[in-house]
Design a protein around this motif. Sequence first.
Motif, PDB file in Angstrom:
ATOM      1  N   ASP A  83      51.953  43.572  33.924  1.00 44.58           N
ATOM      2  CA  ASP A  83      51.871  44.934  33.398  1.00 44.58           C
ATOM      3  C   ASP A  83      50.609  45.204  32.591  1.00 44.58           C
ATOM      4  O   ASP A  83      50.025  46.269  32.708  1.00 44.58           O
ATOM      5  CB  ASP A  83      53.106  45.251  32.549  1.00 44.58           C
ATOM      6  N   GLY A  84      50.168  44.276  31.775  1.00 44.27           N
ATOM      7  CA  GLY A  84      48.995  44.485  30.941  1.00 44.27           C
ATOM      8  C   GLY A  84      47.740  44.767  31.741  1.00 44.27           C
ATOM      9  O   GLY A  84      46.857  45.512  31.321  1.00 44.27           O
ATOM     10  N   VAL A  85      47.645  44.200  32.909  1.00 40.58           N
ATOM     11  CA  VAL A  85      46.454  44.351  33.747  1.00 40.58           C
ATOM     12  C   VAL A  85      46.482  45.659  34.530  1.00 40.58           C
ATOM     13  O   VAL A  85      45.447  46.238  34.831  1.00 40.58           O
ATOM     14  CB  VAL A  85      46.345  43.151  34.707  1.00 40.58           C
ATOM     15  N   LYS A  86      47.654  46.143  34.826  1.00 36.71           N
ATOM     16  CA  LYS A  86      47.783  47.372  35.617  1.00 36.71           C
ATOM     17  C   LYS A  86      46.947  48.496  35.017  1.00 36.71           C
ATOM     18  O   LYS A  86      46.228  49.194  35.721  1.00 36.71           O
ATOM     19  CB  LYS A  86      49.253  47.771  35.695  1.00 36.71           C
ATOM     20  N   GLN A  87      46.993  48.655  33.700  1.00 43.25           N
ATOM     21  CA  GLN A  87      46.217  49.701  33.025  1.00 43.25           C
ATOM     22  C   GLN A  87      44.727  49.361  32.996  1.00 43.25           C
ATOM     23  O   GLN A  87      43.889  50.241  33.112  1.00 43.25           O
ATOM     24  CB  GLN A  87      46.720  49.915  31.589  1.00 43.25           C
ATOM     25  N   ALA A  88      44.403  48.100  32.859  1.00 49.78           N
ATOM     26  CA  ALA A  88      43.006  47.678  32.716  1.00 49.78           C
ATOM     27  C   ALA A  88      42.177  47.939  33.966  1.00 49.78           C
ATOM     28  O   ALA A  88      40.984  48.199  33.872  1.00 49.78           O
ATOM     29  CB  ALA A  88      42.940  46.197  32.346  1.00 49.78           C
ATOM     30  N   VAL A  89      42.791  47.875  35.146  1.00 46.12           N
ATOM     31  CA  VAL A  89      42.015  48.028  36.372  1.00 46.12           C
ATOM     32  C   VAL A  89      42.003  49.451  36.905  1.00 46.12           C
ATOM     33  O   VAL A  89      41.227  49.762  37.802  1.00 46.12           O
ATOM     34  CB  VAL A  89      42.503  47.076  37.490  1.00 46.12           C
ATOM     35  N   THR A  90      42.824  50.305  36.367  1.00 44.32           N
ATOM     36  CA  THR A  90      42.969  51.657  36.912  1.00 44.32           C
ATOM     37  C   THR A  90      41.637  52.369  37.104  1.00 44.32           C
ATOM     38  O   THR A  90      41.376  52.917  38.159  1.00 44.32           O
ATOM     39  CB  THR A  90      43.912  52.503  36.033  1.00 44.32           C
ATOM     40  N   GLY A  91      40.763  52.370  36.134  1.00 41.68           N
ATOM     41  CA  GLY A  91      39.495  53.075  36.236  1.00 41.68           C
ATOM     42  C   GLY A  91      38.438  52.365  37.041  1.00 41.68           C
ATOM     43  O   GLY A  91      37.424  52.952  37.384  1.00 41.68           O
ATOM     44  N   SER A  92      38.652  51.094  37.377  1.00 45.79           N
ATOM     45  CA  SER A  92      37.603  50.335  38.053  1.00 45.79           C
ATOM     46  C   SER A  92      37.913  50.036  39.517  1.00 45.79           C
ATOM     47  O   SER A  92      37.196  49.280  40.147  1.00 45.79           O
ATOM     48  CB  SER A  92      37.354  49.027  37.303  1.00 45.79           C
ATOM     49  N   ILE A  93      38.963  50.625  40.055  1.00 45.88           N
ATOM     50  CA  ILE A  93      39.308  50.367  41.452  1.00 45.88           C
ATOM     51  C   ILE A  93      38.519  51.314  42.350  1.00 45.88           C
ATOM     52  O   ILE A  93      38.530  52.523  42.153  1.00 45.88           O
ATOM     53  CB  ILE A  93      40.820  50.549  41.674  1.00 45.88           C
ATOM     54  N   PRO A  94      37.832  50.753  43.353  1.00 44.63           N
ATOM     55  CA  PRO A  94      37.042  51.596  44.245  1.00 44.63           C
ATOM     56  C   PRO A  94      37.928  52.551  45.046  1.00 44.63           C
ATOM     57  O   PRO A  94      39.067  52.244  45.356  1.00 44.63           O
ATOM     58  CB  PRO A  94      36.361  50.600  45.184  1.00 44.63           C
ATOM     59  N   GLU A  95      37.367  53.702  45.371  1.00 44.22           N
ATOM     60  CA  GLU A  95      38.090  54.659  46.198  1.00 44.22           C
ATOM     61  C   GLU A  95      38.426  54.025  47.535  1.00 44.22           C
ATOM     62  O   GLU A  95      37.651  53.251  48.077  1.00 44.22           O
ATOM     63  CB  GLU A  95      37.236  55.908  46.426  1.00 44.22           C
ATOM     64  N   GLY A  96      39.593  54.373  48.045  1.00 43.61           N
ATOM     65  CA  GLY A  96      40.001  53.876  49.348  1.00 43.61           C
ATOM     66  C   GLY A  96      40.839  52.620  49.284  1.00 43.61           C
ATOM     67  O   GLY A  96      41.456  52.254  50.273  1.00 43.61           O
ATOM     68  N   ALA A  97      40.863  51.948  48.155  1.00 44.39           N
ATOM     69  CA  ALA A  97      41.664  50.725  48.035  1.00 44.39           C
ATOM     70  C   ALA A  97      43.137  51.083  47.922  1.00 44.39           C
ATOM     71  O   ALA A  97      43.512  52.026  47.242  1.00 44.39           O
ATOM     72  CB  ALA A  97      41.233  49.913  46.816  1.00 44.39           C
ATOM     73  N   THR A  98      43.963  50.311  48.602  1.00 42.04           N
ATOM     74  CA  THR A  98      45.402  50.431  48.429  1.00 42.04           C
ATOM     75  C   THR A  98      45.763  49.641  47.181  1.00 42.04           C
ATOM     76  O   THR A  98      45.417  48.464  47.065  1.00 42.04           O
ATOM     77  CB  THR A  98      46.146  49.864  49.658  1.00 42.04           C
ATOM     78  N   ILE A  99      46.436  50.292  46.249  1.00 41.41           N
ATOM     79  CA  ILE A  99      46.779  49.652  44.983  1.00 41.41           C
ATOM     80  C   ILE A  99      48.252  49.291  45.005  1.00 41.41           C
ATOM     81  O   ILE A  99      49.112  50.141  45.257  1.00 41.41           O
ATOM     82  CB  ILE A  99      46.477  50.590  43.805  1.00 41.41           C
ATOM     83  N   LEU A 100      48.544  48.033  44.760  1.00 41.49           N
ATOM     84  CA  LEU A 100      49.922  47.550  44.706  1.00 41.49           C
ATOM     85  C   LEU A 100      50.140  46.858  43.367  1.00 41.49           C
ATOM     86  O   LEU A 100      49.203  46.291  42.796  1.00 41.49           O
ATOM     87  CB  LEU A 100      50.195  46.574  45.851  1.00 41.49           C
ATOM     88  N   HIS A 101      51.378  46.897  42.907  1.00 43.50           N
ATOM     89  CA  HIS A 101      51.695  46.218  41.640  1.00 43.50           C
ATOM     90  C   HIS A 101      53.064  45.570  41.729  1.00 43.50           C
ATOM     91  O   HIS A 101      53.999  46.151  42.262  1.00 43.50           O
ATOM     92  CB  HIS A 101      51.687  47.205  40.473  1.00 43.50           C
ATOM     93  N   ARG A 102      53.139  44.375  41.183  1.00 39.76           N
ATOM     94  CA  ARG A 102      54.419  43.697  40.985  1.00 39.76           C
ATOM     95  C   ARG A 102      54.224  42.744  39.824  1.00 39.76           C
ATOM     96  O   ARG A 102      53.295  41.951  39.806  1.00 39.76           O
ATOM     97  CB  ARG A 102      54.838  42.938  42.230  1.00 39.76           C
ATOM     98  N   THR A 103      55.105  42.841  38.863  1.00 37.75           N
ATOM     99  CA  THR A 103      55.015  41.954  37.706  1.00 37.75           C
ATOM    100  C   THR A 103      55.689  40.621  38.018  1.00 37.75           C
ATOM    101  O   THR A 103      56.835  40.587  38.457  1.00 37.75           O
ATOM    102  CB  THR A 103      55.688  42.597  36.482  1.00 37.75           C
ATOM    103  N   PHE A 104      54.945  39.559  37.812  1.00 37.21           N
ATOM    104  CA  PHE A 104      55.465  38.208  37.894  1.00 37.21           C
ATOM    105  C   PHE A 104      55.262  37.583  36.519  1.00 37.21           C
ATOM    106  O   PHE A 104      54.152  37.603  35.991  1.00 37.21           O
ATOM    107  CB  PHE A 104      54.712  37.370  38.931  1.00 37.21           C
ATOM    108  N   VAL A 105      56.306  37.027  35.956  1.00 38.20           N
ATOM    109  CA  VAL A 105      56.209  36.388  34.649  1.00 38.20           C
ATOM    110  C   VAL A 105      55.620  34.997  34.841  1.00 38.20           C
ATOM    111  O   VAL A 105      56.103  34.215  35.668  1.00 38.20           O
ATOM    112  CB  VAL A 105      57.586  36.316  33.963  1.00 38.20           C
ATOM    113  N   SER A 106      54.582  34.703  34.092  1.00 33.76           N
ATOM    114  CA  SER A 106      53.951  33.387  34.179  1.00 33.76           C
ATOM    115  C   SER A 106      54.841  32.357  33.498  1.00 33.76           C
ATOM    116  O   SER A 106      55.397  32.617  32.431  1.00 33.76           O
ATOM    117  CB  SER A 106      52.577  33.430  33.513  1.00 33.76           C
TER     118      SER A 106
END
Length: 145
Positions: A83-106
């Motif tokens: 979850d912490g990274v989901k917000q961090a990459v939002t502004g830096s993802i190139p247009e056209g990329a498919t964005i997927l998210h799933r939280t895995f606990v380390s």
Amino acid sequence: MEKKTVLFVCSFNSVRSQIAEGLLNARCNTRYLAYSAGVAPAGLNPYAVSVMREIGIDISSQRSKKLEIFHGVHFDYVITMCDGVKQAVTGSIPEGATILHRTFVSPSETRKDKAEILADFRKLRDKINDWLGEIFPDCPDALQE
């Protein structure tokens, strides 16, 4: 056929994203080229290397990388794994990329013996492998080969 590119991102690029990179490259290296990065890279975790080696995948040459090194690089898929990274990459993802998210606990390495830690890392590896099968159904299962 040109390979699709995939970037797995988690906080430290030491466990989750490293395992995912290794699994996808082993499962489907003719269709996808996987990379991984982290917001605050902390080095490749030796338990991740161990549990991947158990299934015949050597990730020992992979390195923990800072997300910024991929700035401006186009990826077909950007997959955040905590979850912490989901917000961090939002502004830096190139247009056209498919964005997927799933939280895995380390897995935690505190107050456990080595056998318990390895069991937790195996469970994480298997969960990531199963999920990759869901999102990339055109790739064989790395754990079944």
